[in-house]
Write a protein that holds these residues in place. Structure first.
Motif, PDB file in Angstrom:
ATOM      1  N   VAL A  70      43.996  41.552  34.633  1.00 20.03           N
ATOM      2  CA  VAL A  70      45.158  40.763  35.026  1.00 20.03           C
ATOM      3  C   VAL A  70      44.682  39.511  35.746  1.00 20.03           C
ATOM      4  CG1 VAL A  70      47.218  40.668  36.492  1.00 20.03           C
ATOM      5  CG2 VAL A  70      46.657  42.788  35.265  1.00 20.03           C
ATOM      6  N   ALA A  71      45.179  38.350  35.295  1.00 16.02           N
ATOM      7  CA  ALA A  71      44.948  37.090  35.997  1.00 16.02           C
ATOM      8  C   ALA A  71      46.224  36.733  36.747  1.00 16.02           C
ATOM      9  CB  ALA A  71      44.571  35.985  35.019  1.00 16.02           C
ATOM     10  N   LEU A  72      46.109  36.544  38.047  1.00  8.83           N
ATOM     11  CA  LEU A  72      47.241  36.194  38.895  1.00  8.83           C
ATOM     12  C   LEU A  72      47.052  34.754  39.359  1.00  8.83           C
ATOM     13  CD1 LEU A  72      49.793  37.160  40.431  1.00  8.83           C
ATOM     14  CD2 LEU A  72      48.261  37.944  42.256  1.00  8.83           C
ATOM     15  N   LEU A  73      48.001  33.867  39.016  1.00  7.14           N
ATOM     16  CA  LEU A  73      47.859  32.436  39.278  1.00  7.14           C
ATOM     17  C   LEU A  73      48.719  32.007  40.464  1.00  7.14           C
ATOM     18  CD1 LEU A  73      48.094  30.952  35.649  1.00  7.14           C
ATOM     19  CD2 LEU A  73      46.055  31.725  36.889  1.00  7.14           C
ATOM     20  N   ALA A  74      48.153  31.112  41.289  1.00  4.56           N
ATOM     21  CA  ALA A  74      48.896  30.496  42.395  1.00  4.56           C
ATOM     22  C   ALA A  74      48.779  28.986  42.241  1.00  4.56           C
ATOM     23  CB  ALA A  74      48.343  30.949  43.739  1.00  4.56           C
ATOM     24  N   ARG A  86      53.112  47.369  35.400  1.00  6.19           N
ATOM     25  CA  ARG A  86      53.117  47.216  33.944  1.00  6.19           C
ATOM     26  C   ARG A  86      51.752  47.482  33.328  1.00  6.19           C
ATOM     27  NH1 ARG A  86      57.044  44.772  31.229  1.00  6.19           N
ATOM     28  NH2 ARG A  86      55.619  43.594  29.892  1.00  6.19           N
ATOM     29  N   HIS A  87      50.698  47.312  34.100  1.00 10.60           N
ATOM     30  CA  HIS A  87      49.338  47.478  33.574  1.00 10.60           C
ATOM     31  C   HIS A  87      48.501  48.287  34.557  1.00 10.60           C
ATOM     32  CE1 HIS A  87      50.376  44.401  30.592  1.00 10.60           C
ATOM     33  NE2 HIS A  87      50.863  43.702  31.596  1.00 10.60           N
ATOM     34  N   PRO A  88      48.841  49.549  34.729  1.00 11.61           N
ATOM     35  CA  PRO A  88      48.141  50.362  35.726  1.00 11.61           C
ATOM     36  C   PRO A  88      46.650  50.481  35.419  1.00 11.61           C
ATOM     37  CG  PRO A  88      49.505  51.729  34.286  1.00 11.61           C
ATOM     38  CD  PRO A  88      49.871  50.317  33.997  1.00 11.61           C
ATOM     39  N   GLY A  89      45.870  50.353  36.464  1.00  8.73           N
ATOM     40  CA  GLY A  89      44.430  50.535  36.327  1.00  8.73           C
ATOM     41  C   GLY A  89      43.646  49.298  35.987  1.00  8.73           C
ATOM     42  N   LEU A  90      44.318  48.212  35.596  1.00  7.28           N
ATOM     43  CA  LEU A  90      43.573  47.011  35.234  1.00  7.28           C
ATOM     44  C   LEU A  90      43.135  46.250  36.485  1.00  7.28           C
ATOM     45  CD1 LEU A  90      45.406  45.407  32.157  1.00  7.28           C
ATOM     46  CD2 LEU A  90      43.537  47.069  32.217  1.00  7.28           C
ATOM     47  N   PRO A  91      41.910  45.710  36.484  1.00  7.87           N
ATOM     48  CA  PRO A  91      41.464  44.898  37.618  1.00  7.87           C
ATOM     49  C   PRO A  91      42.219  43.572  37.672  1.00  7.87           C
ATOM     50  CG  PRO A  91      39.842  44.852  35.848  1.00  7.87           C
ATOM     51  CD  PRO A  91      40.885  45.855  35.440  1.00  7.87           C
ATOM     52  N   VAL A  92      42.372  43.040  38.875  1.00  5.44           N
ATOM     53  CA  VAL A  92      43.130  41.812  39.103  1.00  5.44           C
ATOM     54  C   VAL A  92      42.208  40.726  39.645  1.00  5.44           C
ATOM     55  CG1 VAL A  92      45.024  40.742  40.388  1.00  5.44           C
ATOM     56  CG2 VAL A  92      45.254  43.101  39.543  1.00  5.44           C
ATOM     57  N   VAL A  93      42.286  39.558  39.024  1.00  3.72           N
ATOM     58  CA  VAL A  93      41.568  38.379  39.494  1.00  3.72           C
ATOM     59  C   VAL A  93      42.603  37.344  39.925  1.00  3.72           C
ATOM     60  CG1 VAL A  93      39.977  36.506  38.895  1.00  3.72           C
ATOM     61  CG2 VAL A  93      39.614  38.813  37.965  1.00  3.72           C
ATOM     62  N   LEU A  94      42.505  36.873  41.152  1.00  2.00           N
ATOM     63  CA  LEU A  94      43.426  35.882  41.696  1.00  2.00           C
ATOM     64  C   LEU A  94      42.810  34.495  41.555  1.00  2.00           C
ATOM     65  CD1 LEU A  94      45.910  34.950  43.290  1.00  2.00           C
ATOM     66  CD2 LEU A  94      44.746  35.663  45.390  1.00  2.00           C
ATOM     67  N   ILE A  95      43.592  33.566  40.972  1.00  2.00           N
ATOM     68  CA  ILE A  95      43.129  32.193  40.727  1.00  2.00           C
ATOM     69  C   ILE A  95      44.113  31.242  41.387  1.00  2.00           C
ATOM     70  CG2 ILE A  95      42.570  30.471  38.966  1.00  2.00           C
ATOM     71  CD1 ILE A  95      42.128  32.842  37.004  1.00  2.00           C
ATOM     72  N   GLY A  96      43.660  30.480  42.374  1.00  2.00           N
ATOM     73  CA  GLY A  96      44.541  29.573  43.095  1.00  2.00           C
ATOM     74  C   GLY A  96      44.019  28.152  43.074  1.00  2.00           C
ATOM     75  N   HIS A  97      44.930  27.210  42.846  1.00  2.00           N
ATOM     76  CA  HIS A  97      44.557  25.792  42.820  1.00  2.00           C
ATOM     77  C   HIS A  97      45.207  25.031  43.966  1.00  2.00           C
ATOM     78  CE1 HIS A  97      43.807  21.714  41.575  1.00  2.00           C
ATOM     79  NE2 HIS A  97      45.114  21.473  41.575  1.00  2.00           N
ATOM     80  N   SER A  98      44.425  24.232  44.679  1.00  2.00           N
ATOM     81  CA  SER A  98      44.914  23.314  45.713  1.00  2.00           C
ATOM     82  C   SER A  98      45.655  24.084  46.803  1.00  2.00           C
ATOM     83  CB  SER A  98      45.770  22.231  45.063  1.00  2.00           C
ATOM     84  OG  SER A  98      45.996  21.158  45.951  1.00  2.00           O
ATOM     85  N   MET A  99      46.932  23.799  47.039  1.00  2.00           N
ATOM     86  CA  MET A  99      47.700  24.624  47.969  1.00  2.00           C
ATOM     87  C   MET A  99      47.642  26.082  47.556  1.00  2.00           C
ATOM     88  SD  MET A  99      51.832  24.560  48.768  1.00  2.00           S
ATOM     89  CE  MET A  99      52.238  25.454  47.243  1.00  2.00           C
ATOM     90  N   GLY A 100      47.648  26.323  46.240  1.00  2.00           N
ATOM     91  CA  GLY A 100      47.515  27.685  45.739  1.00  2.00           C
ATOM     92  C   GLY A 100      46.181  28.306  46.095  1.00  2.00           C
ATOM     93  N   GLY A 101      45.139  27.469  46.256  1.00  4.04           N
ATOM     94  CA  GLY A 101      43.858  27.974  46.719  1.00  4.04           C
ATOM     95  C   GLY A 101      43.927  28.408  48.175  1.00  4.04           C
ATOM     96  N   MET A 102      44.663  27.651  48.975  1.00  3.55           N
ATOM     97  CA  MET A 102      44.899  28.052  50.364  1.00  3.55           C
ATOM     98  C   MET A 102      45.655  29.378  50.414  1.00  3.55           C
ATOM     99  SD  MET A 102      47.182  26.094  53.307  1.00  3.55           S
ATOM    100  CE  MET A 102      48.734  26.651  52.569  1.00  3.55           C
ATOM    101  N   ILE A 103      46.716  29.477  49.613  1.00  6.79           N
ATOM    102  CA  ILE A 103      47.495  30.708  49.551  1.00  6.79           C
ATOM    103  C   ILE A 103      46.617  31.869  49.091  1.00  6.79           C
ATOM    104  CG2 ILE A 103      49.407  31.844  48.333  1.00  6.79           C
ATOM    105  CD1 ILE A 103      50.688  28.960  48.212  1.00  6.79           C
ATOM    106  N   ALA A 104      45.772  31.610  48.092  1.00  5.03           N
ATOM    107  CA  ALA A 104      44.900  32.660  47.566  1.00  5.03           C
ATOM    108  C   ALA A 104      43.886  33.126  48.605  1.00  5.03           C
ATOM    109  CB  ALA A 104      44.185  32.161  46.307  1.00  5.03           C
ATOM    110  N   ALA A 105      43.363  32.182  49.391  1.00  5.17           N
ATOM    111  CA  ALA A 105      42.413  32.563  50.437  1.00  5.17           C
ATOM    112  C   ALA A 105      43.089  33.447  51.479  1.00  5.17           C
ATOM    113  CB  ALA A 105      41.830  31.314  51.085  1.00  5.17           C
TER     114      ALA A 105
END
Length: 268
Positions: A28-32, A94-113
């Motif tokens: 799973v890719a989670l975008l901010a 919806r996708h039990p067991g799948l690993p999650v990678v969080l990807i944040g850009h700019s302000m979204g990078g701040m939120i991701a951190a």
């Protein structure tokens, strides 16, 4: 693929989120997304991630895009972190067991951190693109200003591709007005919280940044990165690239670096 939208009740307002579905995803890719924009600007990013085994999710943050709330008005970024966590929980259901990678850009990078400081134990990896971290001069200059000037962004600072700036300027879902004082104060509090919020430990983290980024200068972000960096940090800088490296003329190189990093840490 345009993706599928749904709404949920967020920490403060109705939030619109999007899923780009995949038939047999491996992760799973989670975008901010960043300040003033919306998740719909990430179609190319999502398509690339899909082709590398991901199912992709991301919300329009509070006050952005199709989500509720006054435009770009943020009282507390912890509420946006909470909304993003709701999207992650939905994806996991919806996708039990799948690993999650969080990807944040700019302000979204701040939120991701900040998200990683709260929920990093549940992430397989973290990607920060031109993240707002450290002593961001753009915000510091506005603290205490009673009437913030309406100074539109120079779209040439986004990318060397002029079509990116033209599309940004014409996008009705992008905020083209000034910062709001409440949001400026929320930025300042969030950056301070991140600086004192602890390091990222063993969480694999990729930091990508354009060396010619004038909106979020590299030297300022580096201070913030040093405040939170954990034991597994990869740094990639792109010469002459501007702020939106996912929309840059070398975007395929950037996204190849991101997908290589992500798939290495999800076992793909």
């Amino acid at each position: 693929m345009a993706g599928m939208e749904w709404d949920f009740t967020g920490a403060r307002e109705r939030i619109t989120a999007r899923e780009w579905p995949a038939d047999s995803p491996r992760w799973v890719a989670l975008l901010a997304h960043g300040y003033g924009e919306h998740i719909g600007r990430y179609e190319y990013v999502a398509d690339t991630l899909l082709r590398h085994g991901a199912v992709v999710y991301g919300p329009d943050h509070l006050g952005h895009g199709k989500s509720g709330g006054d435009r770009v008005l943020v009282h507390d970024f912890e509420e946006i972190v909470a909304d993003l966590h709701t999207v992650e929980e939905h994806a996991r259901e919806r996708h039990p067991g799948l690993p999650v990678v969080l990807i944040g850009h700019s302000m979204g990078g701040m939120i991701a951190a900040r998200y990683a400081q709260h929920h990093g134990d549940g992430l397989a990896a973290l990607v920060l693109s031109g993240p707002v971290l450290g002593p961001w001069g753009a915000i510091t200059a506005l603290l205490g200003v009673e009437e913030i000037p309406d100074d539109p962004i120079d779209t040439a600072t986004l990318s060397r591709d002029p079509a990116v700036g033209e599309a940004y300027a014409a996008d009705p879902l992008v905020w083209h007005g000034p910062f709001k004082p409440t949001t400026v104060k929320a930025f300042d509090r969030c950056l301070s919280a991140i600086a004192g919020g602890g390091r990222l430990g063993a969480l694999p983290t990729l930091w990508v940044h354009g060396e010619a980024d004038e909106l979020v200068p590299l030297r300022e972000t580096r201070i913030g990165i040093e405040q939170i960096r954990g034991d597994d940090l990869t740094e990639i800088l792109y010469p002459d690239a501007r702020h939106e490296v996912f929309n840059e003329t070398n975007k395929d190189e950037v996204l190849a670096d991101v997908t290589t990093f992500a798939t290495r840490h999800v076992g793909g």
